[in-house]
Design a protein around this motif. Structure first.
Motif, mmCIF file in Angstrom:
data_model
loop_
_atom_site.group_PDB
_atom_site.id
_atom_site.type_symbol
_atom_site.label_atom_id
_atom_site.label_comp_id
_atom_site.label_asym_id
_atom_site.label_seq_id
_atom_site.Cartn_x
_atom_site.Cartn_y
_atom_site.Cartn_z
ATOM 1 N N ASN A 258 95.407 -36.251 -42.125
ATOM 2 C CA ASN A 258 94.840 -37.564 -41.823
ATOM 3 C C ASN A 258 95.889 -38.639 -42.022
ATOM 4 N N CYS B 240 94.357 -31.932 -37.237
ATOM 5 C CA CYS B 240 94.650 -33.336 -37.526
ATOM 6 C C CYS B 240 93.640 -34.239 -36.833
ATOM 7 N N GLY B 241 93.446 -35.409 -37.412
ATOM 8 C CA GLY B 241 92.593 -36.408 -36.800
ATOM 9 C C GLY B 241 93.337 -37.130 -35.682
ATOM 10 N N LEU C 234 87.114 -34.505 -39.150
ATOM 11 C CA LEU C 234 88.260 -33.736 -39.652
ATOM 12 C C LEU C 234 87.890 -32.853 -40.837
ATOM 13 N N SER D 231 93.824 -40.189 -35.192
ATOM 14 C CA SER D 231 94.644 -41.309 -35.637
ATOM 15 C C SER D 231 95.833 -40.871 -36.483
ATOM 16 N N ASP E 72 88.464 -38.344 -36.093
ATOM 17 C CA ASP E 72 88.751 -38.564 -37.506
ATOM 18 C C ASP E 72 87.538 -38.271 -38.386
#
Length: 284
Positions: free
Chosen positions: A127, A146-147, A210, A149, A207
């Motif tokens: 993250n 992974c997110g 996640l 962002s 996100d």
């Protein structure tokens, strides 16, 4: 919490589900940068996880680990970042202290090989910002998530040292030599979506999803056929073991760079929040 993890005071540890250990980088005030003690603890914990019969998955808020049956390791970062890489005090010690350079070189090698040789599947949940040393577990994980962002940056050459850590052993294998050279030489950042597109990570998700997807993946692995999963991981990781000499060379060259003027200028520019002015002459 098992007494075997009592010494890991720089890592936040908890059990989000049965047989799953979660490891969280928890220095949000420094964007989860890796100082000397954190680096040491992160190096050694994988051996304890490997031998722990009560763990079947781990989450490094970013990754999940499991022991016993299968282990899904989840590692993650508290706050806005997975890990901002090396702590500036750690970097300064590498510039000034030859003994610290040698100790860090050994730990850097041990960290990578301990993760590779850990018999539990590892899942990372990345993250926010993930840079340099903080990327070792995130990218080396068996399943990396992974997110959208997330912002992934290797960062070594911007600091004035060669791309060591895990870069040369894993980036070309995941995303190809051309992409690896572009991102490792230029230190250009990748979004979570771009990292998935080029194959650097396994998945990119929203996100907000996640942590739940990382935990779900860890639970799937923890309830699967343990010997089959572990043997598959062992066999696949021979791709990494056979490239061990590439990794050893890159890490040695990274540490050598901390004895030079480029690393001093790289650190100074970070601290002073300015563009670096690296020396134009190069003896190589």
């Amino acid at each position: 919490m098992s007494n075997r993890y009592a010494a890991y005071t720089r890592l936040k540890l908890d059990y989000p589900a049965e047989r799953i250990l979660r490891i969280t980088f928890d220095r949000p005030e420094t964007y989860n940068s890796v100082d000397a003690e954190t680096h040491t603890q992160l190096t050694h914990i994988w051996r304890d996880i490997d031998s722990d019969p009560d763990i079947s998955a781990v989450i490094v808020n970013g990754v999940a680990v499991g022991a016993g049956l299968v282990v899904g390791i989840l590692a993650t970062g508290a706050g806005k970042a997975f890990s901002a890489g090396g702590d500036f005090e750690l970097i300064k010690s590498l510039l000034d202290n030859p003994a610290a350079r040698m100790a860090t070189w050994k730990e850097a090698k041990d960290l990578v090989y301990n993760v590779i040789n850990c018999n539990k599947p590892i899942i990372s949940a990345i993250n926010g910002v993930a840079v340099g040393a903080g990327l070792v577990v995130g990218i080396l994980a068996d399943v990396s998530i992974c997110g959208k962002s997330a912002r992934i940056v290797d960062g070594h050459t911007r600091l004035g040292v060669a791309a060591g850590d895990v870069a040369c052993i894993i980036w070309p294998l995941l995303c190809g030599l051309a992409k690896a050279k572009y991102y490792l030489l230029t230190c250009k950042p990748l979004s979570g979506e771009e990292a998935e597109r080029i194959g650097l990570v396994s998945l990119c998700v929203e996100d907000a999803e996640l942590q739940s997807i990382a935990l779900e993946t860890a639970q799937d692995l923890a309830t699967g056929a343990q010997s089959a999963i572990r043997w598959t991981k062992y066999a696949l990781n021979n791709w990494l073991r056979v490239n061990g000499p590439l990794f050893d060379t890159s890490t040695a060259l990274e540490i050598l760079g901390f004895a030079g003027n480029e690393a001093r200028e790289g650190l100074a520019s970070h601290l002073e929040k300015r563009k670096p002015a690296f020396p134009k002459d190069c003896p190589i």
